[in-house]
Design an enzyme around this catalytic site. Structure first.
Site, PDB file in Angstrom:
ATOM      1  N   GLU A 192      -1.879  -8.132  12.983  1.00  0.00           N
ATOM      2  CA  GLU A 192      -1.572  -7.834  11.582  1.00  0.00           C
ATOM      3  C   GLU A 192      -0.110  -7.404  11.414  1.00  0.00           C
ATOM      4  OE1 GLU A 192      -3.757  -4.455  10.143  1.00  0.00           O
ATOM      5  OE2 GLU A 192      -3.570  -5.057   8.049  1.00  0.00           O
ATOM      6  N   ASP A 217       0.766  -1.251   0.000  1.00  0.00           N
ATOM      7  CA  ASP A 217       0.000   0.000   0.000  1.00  0.00           C
ATOM      8  C   ASP A 217       0.800   1.307   0.000  1.00  0.00           C
ATOM      9  OD1 ASP A 217      -1.650  -2.140   0.400  1.00  0.00           O
ATOM     10  OD2 ASP A 217      -3.039  -1.085   1.688  1.00  0.00           O
TER      11      ASP A 217
END
Ligand SMILES: *[C@@H]1O[C@H](CO)[C@@H](O)[C@H](O)[C@H]1NC(C)=O
Ligand SMILES: *[C@@H]1O[C@H](CO)[C@@H](O)[C@H](O)[C@H]1NC(C)=O
Ligand SMILES: CC(=O)N[C@H]1CO[C@H](CO)[C@@H](O)[C@@H]1O
Length: 821
Positions: A791, A561
């Site tokens: 995560e 990202d």
């Protein structure tokens, strides 16, 4: 819709053709020309018209063709040949990973069933406090599978405030129609010294999808609700019964109603909650379900599609839910029989786990093994079955269109935050799942590749069905066919070939043969649409070159990202990570061709070409910074600033904008050291003799750069974008945090370079040991401290961040522990 449009265009052009024909046959429809005396010109003119009209027709036809290619399936045999009841042992499962506890079948129109719960004393207005979907906002101290084998059973522990729920299920897949299963819910206090007299209400429901043909209804004895029964076209007749195994259940109530859809089950339940009549003025009133709440269209009553049974119990208590197919009088799996079956599955699981990962043999203590079993179980127990159509967009259509409706059997990155399929995550998941159960992984791969379209494209994010859609913000729903995502499935396939080349016969071999043409199409799609400006270079599409909102425009396609790239996106840039992915892709295609006995020399050629370090160095090595880097239009001198509002403007608080203080120039982006710079090493493209390997090893183990006691940080501490926000609303994501998928690749590569001849063999081995230990230790510590696998992890404290639980690729710690790469 698009297909319709295409046929309209075709028929229009037919008409046009006919029109031309008729005008050429009588020649009288063109009075002006007739008045001219040159018949030659007339002839030319006619030909000219014919050609123009024909080219317009061809053009429209071609546009129509381009329009529809995006949602036209790849034209070849499907890879999945057995599905639904053809695979009875996998028919039922915990295939709704987005719920705390839910079961469904691998069937497009499945019956769905599951659990909600709440604490009557703590229920807030509006139903706040009812648990159903895994929500981070519920703030549970912990939930997740302790053991789950993907096939037969699972045991999950949920800690919700002072309460502990253990939910388990055991399948009996023998028999027709997918067989039977039972589930058990044990409710108790976490610590036994807590206030007594506390009640918990369980709501078990059964619901029908819009597409499911059949009915469901509550079954009553004279005084009690005993269960649910029904019939669907796939399952035939079935019953669901409840049994209190210990403790006292009271105040049963039920709901029979029509929910607007599977995504609104909880809302339907909430709107049916009532207060019971008090038995005496002093007795407290109870929260119950409303009973029958029929829905009408006009005065036509609609069949109910949601039946829920509420059981309230004083703690502690245990309830069994028994699902049985047909009306056979087989002894049900409940009580002691259930306990015995569950224990036997748990024992088998531990044995299989040890056989595969050898953790006991490696000297791990029980606590570490429990952690590793939970990590694997959440990966396998997170596998879901989804059905529906994505929304997709190409450059040839104005509005997004629907993909074809299709199933997807896939693991998910996070049950709370990302309960759906993600393309590049799934390749990482496959590295663990294929070790646990190769056929499950092959089934997952097959489903994914049946989603490839005529162009050779697979969408990055798969949002199939109303339950999945309900969890996605609208701006992320549409998938664009110009954008890629790292082809990690080639890593999975490579790892499968490494481990199982000898076992790939029979059905497995035929499956790979069916897969092959789709892999070819996928490879070609990457090799053509993601081509870079120079021979051998590649470029991720989808970066926004127009925006001044982002400090560094995101590269979502790369999977990383907001990892910083060239500051000013242009078509001239080239990306080192994609180059390396393509080298792995070509190498794996060559290898697979060889295994299948297919001529793969063009893949060998491409692999040799890309694996040639001279080419890679010429495109991506910075002599100045001594790192591999992207190339593009770049300046480091950028900053987010709040624009000064215009005089007398209403809006005094304009959004921050990026300002560049220097003119960007074409160059390597070599001021940024981080994960992307490591790719030639991470994907083992780099020659073991290369002195550049030594440089990479130095950067890795330098605490001022990438090394931390918890794993490698994604951006070097000295990178210009280290821990910088991308907009005022977007906190850093891949700008320093520690990610386990890349750390896994790093450890795996260190292991690789420590096993093959080369000058840096010993050094690689040394770093390998430390890095592996650091990652395992921290992920495990955080798990025991917080109840979750995360995560990402903080590079200063090691604390979990991002979403949780995240037992997608973070679960690769299990492979690190087992060390079978
Ligand atoms: C089940 O609940 C009933 C009351 O509804 C009670 O009489 C019975 O003892 C309970 N059974 C067990 C095994 O706890
Ligand atoms: C990939 O693309 C290049 C041209 O960009 C071509 O030379 C090569 O043959 C292609 N590889 C394969 C396997 O198609
Ligand atoms: C635990 C509980 O709620 N018990 C109640 C169930 O309903 C009966 C009759 O309405 C009451 O007497 C119990 O107290």
């Amino acid at each position: 819709m698009v297909r319709q449009r295409r046929s309209q265009i075709t028929s229009d052009s037919n008409k046009a053709d006919k029109g031309t024909n008729s005008s050429s046959s009588n020649g009288s429809s063109t009075p002006k020309i007739k008045s001219s005396d040159s018949s030659n010109i007339l002839g030319y003119w006619k030909q000219f018209v014919v050609i123009i009209v024909l080219s317009i027709a061809v053009c429209f036809g071609y546009l129509g063709y381009l329009e529809t290619r995006i949602n036209t399936p790849f034209d070849d045999k499907k890879v999945v040949t057995r599905s639904g009841l053809d695979v009875p042992e996998l028919f039922w499962g915990s295939y709704r990973p987005g719920t705390y506890f839910g079961l469904k079948t691998r069937d497009p129109a499945s019956l769905v069933t599951g659990l909600m719960w709440y604490f009557p004393q703590k229920l807030r207005p509006g139903g706040d406090g009812i648990r159903h979907w895994c929500e981070q906002g519920d703030n549970l101290q912990k939930y997740g599978w302790l053991q789950h084998d993907g096939d037969n059973f699972g045991v999950q522990e949920i800690i919700d405030g002072p309460f502990k729920l253990v939910t388990s299920f055991v399948k009996r897949p023998d028999g027709e129609k997918g067989g039977d299963w039972s589930a058990r819910i044990e409710v108790d206090f976490v610590r036994s010294n807590i206030e007594k007299n506390e009640a918990v209400s369980l709501i078990w429901y059964v619901a029908l999808d819009e597409e499911t043909k059949g009915f469901i209804e509550p079954t009553n004895s004279a005084t009690k609700i005993t269960g649910i029964r029904g019939r669907t076209s796939t399952l035939g007749d079935f019953t669901l019964k409840f049994r209190n195994i210990s403790g006292i259940l009271e105040n049963e109530s039920f709901l029979s109603t029509t929910a607007p859809g599977l995504h609104l089950l909880k809302e339907s339940v909430i709107s049916s909650l009532r207060l019971s009549r008090a038995d005496s003025p002093t007795a407290p009133r109870k929260i119950i379900l409303a009973g029958e709440l029929p829905a009408y269209v006009g005065n036509q009553k609609i069949e109910p599609n949601l039946i829920a049974i509420q059981l309230t119990g004083q703690l502690p208590f245990v309830v069994d839910v028994i699902y049985q197919n047909g009306f056979k009088k087989q002894e049900s799996l409940s009580g002691d029989a259930y306990t015995k079956a569950l224990d036997s599955h748990r024992k088998g699981f531990s044995e299989k786990f040890e056989r595969i990962f050898n953790l006991k043999a490696k000297g791990y203590d029980q606590k570490s093994i429990d952690f590793a079993q939970a990590a694997l179980s959440n990966m396998v127990g997170g596998i879901g079955y989804f059905y529906g159509a994505s929304k997709v967009q190409s450059n040839y259509v104005k509005e997004p269109v629907y993909y074809w409706r299709a199933p997807l059997f896939t693991a998910v990155p996070s049950r709370s935050f990302f309960p759906r399929g993600f393309l590049w995550d799934e390749g990482f998941h496959g590295l663990l799942i294929s070790q646990w159960n190769l056929d499950t992984e092959l089934d997952i791969i097959s489903h994914w590749f049946d989603l490839i379209n005529a162009e050779g494209w697979i969408a990055r994010e798969q949002i199939l069905g109303v339950e999945a859609l309900a969890k996605v913000p609208s701006e992320f729903v549409v998938q664009r066919n110009t954008n890629a995502n790292p082809p990690t499935f080639f890593l999975t396939l490579e790892s499968i070939l490494n481990r199982n080349e000898e076992d790939l016969n029979g059905e497995r071999f035929r499956l790979l043969e069916r897969l092959y043409p789709r892999l070819q199409a996928w490879f070609t799609w990457f090799n053509t649409t993601q081509k870079g400006p120079l021979p051998g270079s590649y470029r991720w599409r989808g970066r926004n070159g127009q925006t001044n909102r982002e400090l560094n425009p995101k590269t979502l396609a790369s999977g990383l990202d907001d990892y910083p790239r060239a500051s000013h996106p242009t078509d001239e840039e080239r990306h080192i990570d994609l180059y390396c992915w393509m080298a792995v892709a070509a190498k794996t295609m060559a290898r697979l061709s060889n295994v299948l006995g297919i001529d793969g020399h063009k893949y060998e050629q491409t692999a040799d070409y890309l694996l040639d370090n001279e080419l890679m160095d010429s495109l991506h090595w910075s002599e100045y910074a001594k790192i591999y880097a992207d190339y593009g239009l770049h300046t480091d001198a950028v900053k987010l600033e709040r624009p000064r509002p215009l005089p007398r403007s209403q809006n005094q608080n304009l959004e921050m904008q990026r300002v560049a203080f220097k003119t960007p120039e074409y160059r390597l982006v070599d001021s940024t050291l981080g994960y992307v710079s490591l790719f030639p090493f991470l994907l083992q493209i780099l020659d073991p003799e290369s002195p550049k390997l030594e440089k990479i090893l130095e950067n890795i183990r330098n605490p001022e750069l990438l090394w931390t006691p918890f794993g490698l940080r994604s951006l070097s501490k000295n990178a210009p974008m280290y821990m910088k926000r991308n907009t005022e609303h977007d906190p850093p994501y891949w700008r320093g945090q520690i990610w386990v998928n890349v750390n896994f690749l790093a450890a795996r590569s260190l292991h690789h370079y420590s096993k093959i001849e080369g000058p840096y063999r010993e050094l690689s081995g040394k770093i390998y040991k430390q890095l592996r230990e650091n990652i395992i230790k921290n992920v495990m510590q955080q798990y025991y401290k917080t109840g979750y696998i995360w995560e990402q992890y903080n590079d200063k404290t090691g604390e979990g961040s991002g979403c949780r639980p995240f037992t997608g690729w973070t679960a690769l710690v299990v492979v690190l522990m087992g060390e079978h790469y």
